[in-house]
Design a protein around this motif. Structure first.
Motif, PDB file in Angstrom:
ATOM      1  N   LEU A 107      33.444  20.118 -13.391  1.00  0.00           N
ATOM      2  CA  LEU A 107      34.203  20.888 -12.418  1.00  0.00           C
ATOM      3  C   LEU A 107      35.034  19.907 -11.598  1.00  0.00           C
ATOM      4  CD1 LEU A 107      34.676  23.680 -11.099  1.00  0.00           C
ATOM      5  CD2 LEU A 107      32.675  23.237  -9.669  1.00  0.00           C
ATOM      6  N   VAL A 108      36.356  20.060 -11.638  1.00  0.00           N
ATOM      7  CA  VAL A 108      37.258  19.143 -10.937  1.00  0.00           C
ATOM      8  C   VAL A 108      37.985  19.928  -9.849  1.00  0.00           C
ATOM      9  CG1 VAL A 108      39.048  17.386 -11.184  1.00  0.00           C
ATOM     10  CG2 VAL A 108      37.565  17.932 -13.131  1.00  0.00           C
ATOM     11  N   GLN A 119      47.734  17.452 -12.758  1.00  0.00           N
ATOM     12  CA  GLN A 119      46.628  16.826 -13.457  1.00  0.00           C
ATOM     13  C   GLN A 119      46.202  17.620 -14.685  1.00  0.00           C
ATOM     14  OE1 GLN A 119      46.681  13.877 -12.695  1.00  0.00           O
ATOM     15  NE2 GLN A 119      44.858  13.380 -11.501  1.00  0.00           N
ATOM     16  N   ALA A 120      46.429  18.949 -14.661  1.00  0.00           N
ATOM     17  CA  ALA A 120      46.133  19.765 -15.839  1.00  0.00           C
ATOM     18  C   ALA A 120      46.966  19.286 -17.021  1.00  0.00           C
ATOM     19  CB  ALA A 120      46.401  21.233 -15.541  1.00  0.00           C
ATOM     20  N   LEU A 141      42.498  25.890 -16.167  1.00  0.00           N
ATOM     21  CA  LEU A 141      42.982  25.820 -14.785  1.00  0.00           C
ATOM     22  C   LEU A 141      42.868  27.200 -14.170  1.00  0.00           C
ATOM     23  CD1 LEU A 141      44.460  24.285 -12.476  1.00  0.00           C
ATOM     24  CD2 LEU A 141      46.618  24.985 -13.547  1.00  0.00           C
ATOM     25  N   TYR A 142      42.112  27.306 -13.070  1.00  0.00           N
ATOM     26  CA  TYR A 142      41.845  28.608 -12.453  1.00  0.00           C
ATOM     27  C   TYR A 142      42.141  28.491 -10.961  1.00  0.00           C
ATOM     28  CZ  TYR A 142      39.456  33.176 -12.687  1.00  0.00           C
ATOM     29  OH  TYR A 142      39.157  34.520 -12.690  1.00  0.00           O
ATOM     30  N   THR A 143      43.361  28.890 -10.561  1.00  0.00           N
ATOM     31  CA  THR A 143      43.759  28.872  -9.157  1.00  0.00           C
ATOM     32  C   THR A 143      44.475  30.174  -8.834  1.00  0.00           C
ATOM     33  OG1 THR A 143      45.975  27.919  -9.499  1.00  0.00           O
ATOM     34  CG2 THR A 143      44.123  26.364  -9.336  1.00  0.00           C
ATOM     35  N   LEU A 176      39.340  23.185 -13.828  1.00  0.00           N
ATOM     36  CA  LEU A 176      40.105  22.651 -12.709  1.00  0.00           C
ATOM     37  C   LEU A 176      40.382  23.781 -11.733  1.00  0.00           C
ATOM     38  CD1 LEU A 176      42.799  20.637 -14.746  1.00  0.00           C
ATOM     39  CD2 LEU A 176      40.438  20.005 -14.265  1.00  0.00           C
ATOM     40  N   THR A 177      40.119  23.554 -10.453  1.00  0.00           N
ATOM     41  CA  THR A 177      40.339  24.608  -9.464  1.00  0.00           C
ATOM     42  C   THR A 177      40.502  23.980  -8.084  1.00  0.00           C
ATOM     43  OG1 THR A 177      39.478  26.729  -8.644  1.00  0.00           O
ATOM     44  CG2 THR A 177      37.861  24.993  -9.041  1.00  0.00           C
TER      45      THR A 177
END
Length: 221
Positions: A107-108, A119-120, A141-143, A176-177
């Motif tokens: 988890l980043v 960064q993704a 990527l989950y934002t 990534l979040t």
């Protein structure tokens, strides 16, 4: 000078700046020392990752701390351009490739979506470039900026998975979040599917990429 009472001082500074050669403008000499290189020929602790260059000494120390059966908590604080991202990028990717199976293994967390997106791309390009990683590592990527549908449904040369339905149906190896979205992912019922394959020990790495101090609502998050 913002104080109106300092008009005299402001005028004196303006006169100084207007005078030819009154202010020194260089040349400037940078005396920054180079980053220390690792010992030539020293073995890297990776089984699926190869480096296209010899690492700096601080990178090699990070690799040694973050790999193996018992990775150690590690803080990297070095100068600009010293390769801080690589310090966690390669250990994370190597671990995922060496440990197939479902569940979020790394988890980043990023302080800003723009940094997460940048960064993704880096993750995607590294996975695509290496034979030991391509097809073995899935990054998502989950934002709030990634749409609920219509995003990337699979890894590409320059992009990670961003389609939320795909991420929930088949959780990525590396997620990534940001802080706020992580809060949602842990408490919203519709997001619980992301963690359904995670058993104790599945999540090996928790990375905070850039350490910031926040106040107000963002600090609370």
């Amino acid at each position: 000078l913002r104080d109106d009472a300092l008009d005299e001082g402001r005028a004196a500074i303006d006169d100084l700046l207007a005078r030819p050669n009154a202010v020194f403008r260089g040349p400037y000499l940078s005396v920054g020392l180079p980053f220390l290189q690792s010992t030539e020929g020293e073995a890297l602790p990776f089984s699926h990752v190869s480096l296209p260059y010899p690492p700096y000494r601080h990178q090699l120390r990070a690799f040694q701390r973050l790999t193996g059966a018992a990775p150690q908590p590690t803080l990297v604080a070095t100068g600009t351009g010293s390769g801080k991202t690589e310090c966690f990028l390669y250990p994370v990717l190597d671990h995922v490739a060496a440990n197939p199976g479902r569940g979020v293994k790394a988890l980043v967390i990023y302080p800003m979506n723009a940094l997460a997106q940048d960064q993704a791309r880096r993750f995607a390009e590294e996975v695509h470039a290496q034979d030991g990683l391509r097809g073995k590592v899935r990054v998502g990527l989950y934002t709030g900026d990634t749409g609920k549908s219509g995003g990337a449904r699979r890894m590409g040369e320059h992009e990670v998975i961003t389609d939320r339905a795909v991420l929930q149906a088949d959780p990525p190896d590396v997620l990534l979040t940001n802080y706020k979205m992580l809060d949602f992912l842990l408490i919203r019922p519709r997001d619980q599917r992301l963690w359904r394959y995670n058993e104790p020990g599945t999540l090996r790495y928790l990375v905070v990429d850039e350490l910031h101090t926040f106040d107000g609502a963002q600090g609370t998050d």
